[in-house]
Motif scaffolding. Structure first.
Motif, PDB file in Angstrom:
ATOM      1  N   ASN A 220       0.825  -1.207   0.000  1.00 37.64           N
ATOM      2  CA  ASN A 220       0.000   0.000   0.000  1.00 37.64           C
ATOM      3  C   ASN A 220       0.861   1.259   0.000  1.00 37.64           C
ATOM      4  OD1 ASN A 220      -3.104  -0.324   0.250  1.00 37.64           O
ATOM      5  ND2 ASN A 220      -2.298  -1.965   1.531  1.00 37.64           N
ATOM      6  N   PHE A 223       1.919   1.676  -3.440  1.00 39.30           N
ATOM      7  CA  PHE A 223       0.816   2.218  -4.246  1.00 39.30           C
ATOM      8  C   PHE A 223       0.707   3.731  -4.089  1.00 39.30           C
ATOM      9  CE2 PHE A 223      -1.595  -2.042  -3.677  1.00 39.30           C
ATOM     10  CZ  PHE A 223      -0.821  -2.618  -4.666  1.00 39.30           C
ATOM     11  N   GLU A 227       0.648   7.444  -6.752  1.00 45.15           N
ATOM     12  CA  GLU A 227      -0.579   8.207  -6.503  1.00 45.15           C
ATOM     13  C   GLU A 227      -0.261   9.628  -6.049  1.00 45.15           C
ATOM     14  OE1 GLU A 227      -4.580   8.037  -3.657  1.00 45.15           O
ATOM     15  OE2 GLU A 227      -3.062   6.462  -3.530  1.00 45.15           O
ATOM     16  N   LEU A 234      -4.495   4.873  -8.067  1.00 48.07           N
ATOM     17  CA  LEU A 234      -4.297   3.793  -9.032  1.00 48.07           C
ATOM     18  C   LEU A 234      -5.563   2.985  -9.274  1.00 48.07           C
ATOM     19  CD1 LEU A 234      -0.812   2.431  -7.883  1.00 48.07           C
ATOM     20  CD2 LEU A 234      -1.304   4.014  -9.749  1.00 48.07           C
ATOM     21  N   ALA A 266      -4.229   4.855  -1.308  1.00 47.79           N
ATOM     22  CA  ALA A 266      -3.794   3.531  -1.769  1.00 47.79           C
ATOM     23  C   ALA A 266      -5.011   2.682  -2.156  1.00 47.79           C
ATOM     24  CB  ALA A 266      -2.931   2.866  -0.695  1.00 47.79           C
ATOM     25  N   SER A 267      -5.122   1.461  -1.608  1.00 48.01           N
ATOM     26  CA  SER A 267      -6.233   0.588  -1.979  1.00 48.01           C
ATOM     27  C   SER A 267      -7.446   0.746  -1.067  1.00 48.01           C
ATOM     28  CB  SER A 267      -5.775  -0.875  -1.946  1.00 48.01           C
ATOM     29  OG  SER A 267      -5.408  -1.259  -0.630  1.00 48.01           O
TER      30      SER A 267
END
Length: 538
Positions: A220, A223, A227, A234, A266-267
Motif C-alpha cells: 500500500n 501504491f 498516486e 491507481l 492507496a487501496s
C-alpha cells in the motif's frame, strides 16, 4: 416332500422391520423422529412469529430458532482433510492479508448474490469451514476452549458487546437493515477474534501472520508513491463517482484535496483508513518482526516506507497518534533498560540524559499536537469545529435512548449530522457505537480493548525477549487504534483491531505450551502463571 418344504419354510424367520438409521431391530429411530418434529415446530414458530408479531419482535425469534439448525447444518457438512490443521490457518492469513490490498471498490458486478466482494465470499467460506472444524476436530476444539478460558474476561466482554448489538435491532428505525448489519459485522469482523484465538499452533505462525500483514502495508505504501506524484489513485476506476449523488462525489473529492495538498489512500476507501492501517502495522512490523530476530536491516528499510505511507495521507491525527505511539514505545524501552541494569551506574546516567530529552519531546509533541488539532488552515479548523459540534448534537440523543441506542448501523442516520459539504458523516467510532447499540455496548467494547491492552503491557514487562517485543508491539498498535477511533467513524479496518485483541492471549498460551514441551523446570500450570513467571524473570 411337502412335509419337508413345510419344515424348511418354518425354519425361515420372517423379515424384521429395521427402518433406515435404526440400530435395534423393530425400533424406530426416535432421536431422528424427535429432530424432525423439532425442526417442523421451529419452522412453524418462525412462520407464526413473522405473521403475528411486529417485525422488531419477530426477527430475534427467527434468529434464536434458526441459529441452532444453521450450526447443525454446517457441522453436518463433511470437512475435507486438506483443510484440517495448519492449512486452515494459512488460508485465513492469506484471505485476511489480501483484504487490505484488494481495492474495496473492486467486486464481481454480475454475481447474483448479496455479497459481491471476492474477499468477503472467500472469508464466508472460510468461516463455515472453521465452524465445521471446531465442531469436528477434538484437538482444535480443545485448544480453542483452553484459550477461551485464558481470555475469559475479554470473551465475556465481547459476548456482551454482540448481545447488546443484537438487542438494539429491536428498537431500530430499520430492523431488517440493523439485523443485516449486525450479522455482517459478526461474521466478517468479530469472528476474526475467535478464529485467531483458535488456529495458531506456534509463535512462528504468529510471526508469519504479522509478516503477511506487513507485506500488505508495504504494498500500500508503494501504491501511494505514484498516486502522490500523479495526484490520481491507481484504483480510481473502481470508485465510480458517477454512481453516487453530486454532493457525495464532491465530498469524496474534497476529502482527497484539502489545504491545497493531495491525500493518498492507496487501496482503501478513504485516506484515514490508509493512515490507520499504516499506524497499526508500523509497530508490529518494526518491533515484532525486525527486533524479534535481531535483524536491523529490515527495520532500517521499513521505517522510511511506513513513514512515507503515514505522511502521504496528510492527516493531522496520524501525526499526533504516531508521536504518542513513539513516546509510549520509547518510555517502555527506557523502563526496560532501567530494570535490566539496576545494579550499575548506567541507569543513573541514562536517567540524567533521558529525562530532559523525553520532556523536550513531550513539549514539542504537545505544542505540535495542539496546533494540529486546532487546524493549520481554514479547512482543518472547520473539520475540528465540526467534530466538536457533532459531539454536542449527539449528547441529547444519547440521553434519550442510553441503553440500546437506535439500532445497529442506524445511529448515524438518526444523528443526521452533515459536514460543510452537506454529506452526512460520523467521525467518531465510539460515538457511533453509543448511538447504535447504547452505553452498555460501548462499555463492553472498551473493556475488551483495555483488557487486551493491559495484557499486552504485561507481556511487554516480561524478561523473555520474544514475549517482550510481541507485547510492546501489540500494546503500541492497540494504543494507536484507541486514539485514531476518536476521529474515524468507519469500522472497515476493525478486523485488524480484533486480530490484535486476540494476539496477546494466543502468545501467552503458546509460551506456556512451549515451556511445557521443552521441560522447563518450575513450569507454571496455567498460562496466566506462565506469563507471570516470565514477567518476574523466571
Amino acid at each position: 416332500m411337502i412335509l419337508g418344504l413345510r419344515g424348511r419354510w418354518r425354519s425361515i424367520s420372517p423379515p424384521t422391520f429395521r427402518p433406515y438409521g435404526s440400530t435395534v431391530a423393530g425400533r424406530l429411530p426416535w432421536g431422528r423422529v424427535c429432530a424432525v418434529v423439532a425442526l417442523l415446530a421451529c419452522c412453524a414458530g418462525m412462520g407464526t412469529a413473522l405473521g403475528a408479531l411486529p417485525l422488531t419482535l419477530a426477527l430475534p425469534v427467527v434468529v434464536v430458532l434458526a441459529a441452532p439448525w444453521l450450526l447443525l447444518g454446517i457441522g453436518a457438512v463433511p470437512l475435507p482433510t486438506v483443510w484440517e490443521g495448519t492449512r486452515l490457518y494459512w488460508a485465513f492469513v492469506g484471505i485476511f492479508a489480501v483484504y487490505f490490498v484488494w481495492p474495496q471498490g473492486a467486486f464481481i458486478a454480475g454475481l447474483k448474490l448479496p455479497v459481491k466482494h471476492p474477499q468477503k465470499i472467500a472469508f464466508l467460506l472460510l468461516f463455515a469451514l472453521w465452524l465445521s472444524a471446531v465442531m469436528k476436530m477434538p484437538h482444535l476444539r480443545q485448544r480453542f476452549m483452553a484459550r477461551m478460558r485464558i481470555a475469559r474476561p475479554v470473551v465475556w466482554a465481547m459476548a456482551l458487546f454482540s448481545i447488546f448489538g443484537l438487542l438494539s435491532c429491536w428498537v431500530s428505525i430499520a430492523p431488517l437493515f440493523s439485523m443485516y448489519r449486525w450479522a455482517q459485522e459478526t461474521i466478517w469482523v468479530v469472528s476474526i477474534f475467535y478464529i485467531v484465538l483458535s488456529l495458531p499452533k506456534s509463535l512462528r505462525q504468529v510471526h508469519a501472520a504479522i509478516a503477511a500483514l506487513s507485506v500488505a502495508a508495504v504494498l500500500n505504501a508503494l501504491f501511494a508513491i505514484p498516486e502522490t506524484l500523479r495526484r490520481k489513485n491507481l484504483f480510481e476506476r473502481f470508485n465510480n463517482l458517477d454512481a453516487v449523488d453530486p454532493i457525495t462525489a464532491q465530498a469524496i473529492l474534497e476529502a482527497k484535496f484539502r489545504g491545497g495538498g493531495y491525500r493518498a489512500q492507496a487501496s482503501f476507501d478513504h485516506p484515514l483508513l490508509f493512515a490507520e492501517f499504516m499506524l497499526v502495522m508500523a509497530p508490529l512490523a518494526c518491533i515484532a518482526l525486525g527486533f524479534a530476530y535481531r535483524r536491523w536491516r529490515p527495520v532500517v528499510i521499513l521505517v522510511p516506507i511506513y513513514l512515507f505511507g503515514v505522511l502521504s495521507t496528510r492527516s493531522r491525527v496520524t501525526v499526533v497518534v504516531a508521536g504518542v505511539a513513539v513516546l509510549f514505545a520509547l518510555a517502555f524501552w527506557f523502563v526496560h533498560l532501567m530494570r535490566q541494569n539496576h545494579r550499575s551506574l548506567m541507569p543513573v546516567i541514562q536517567t540524567v540524559l533521558a529525562i530532559p530529552v523525553m520532556l523536550a519531546m513531550l513539549l514539542v509533541a504537545g505544542l505540535a499536537g495542539s496546533e494540529l488539532v486546532a487546524g493549520r488552515n481554514t479547512d482543518e479548523f472547520l473539520s475540528s469545529l465540526a467534530r466538536v459540534e457533532m459531539l454536542r448534537e449527539s449528547w441529547p440523543l444519547i440521553l434519550a435512548q442510553p441503553w440500546l441506542g437506535y439500532g445497529h448501523g442506524a445511529g448515524g442516520f438518526v444523528l443526521g449530522f452533515a459536514d460543510s459539504s452537506g454529506m452526512m458523516t460520523l467521525d467518531n467510532y465510539f460515538l457511533g457505537v453509543v448511538l447504535d447499540n447504547g452505553v452498555l455496548a460501548l462499555v463492553a467494547l472498551l473493556t475488551a480493548l483495555l483488557l487486551a491492552f493491559g495484557r499486552s503491557v504485561r507481556m511487554a514487562a516480561s524478561s523473555d525477549p520474544q514475549l517482550r517485543r510481541l507485547g510492546l508491539a501489540c500494546a503500541t498498535s492497540l494504543l494507536s487504534i484507541l486514539l485514531i477511533k476518536l476521529v474515524l467513524g468507519t469500522g472497515l479496518n476493525n478486523g485488524l483491531m480484533y486480530f490484535l485483541m486476540a494476539l496477546p492471549y494466543v502468545v501467552s498460551d503458546l509460551v506456556q505450551s512451549q515451556a511445557a514441551g521443552n521441560g522447563v523446570p518450575g513450569k507454571p500450570a496455567r498460562a496466566d502463571d506462565a506469563l507471570l513467571h516470565h514477567t518476574q524473570g523466571g
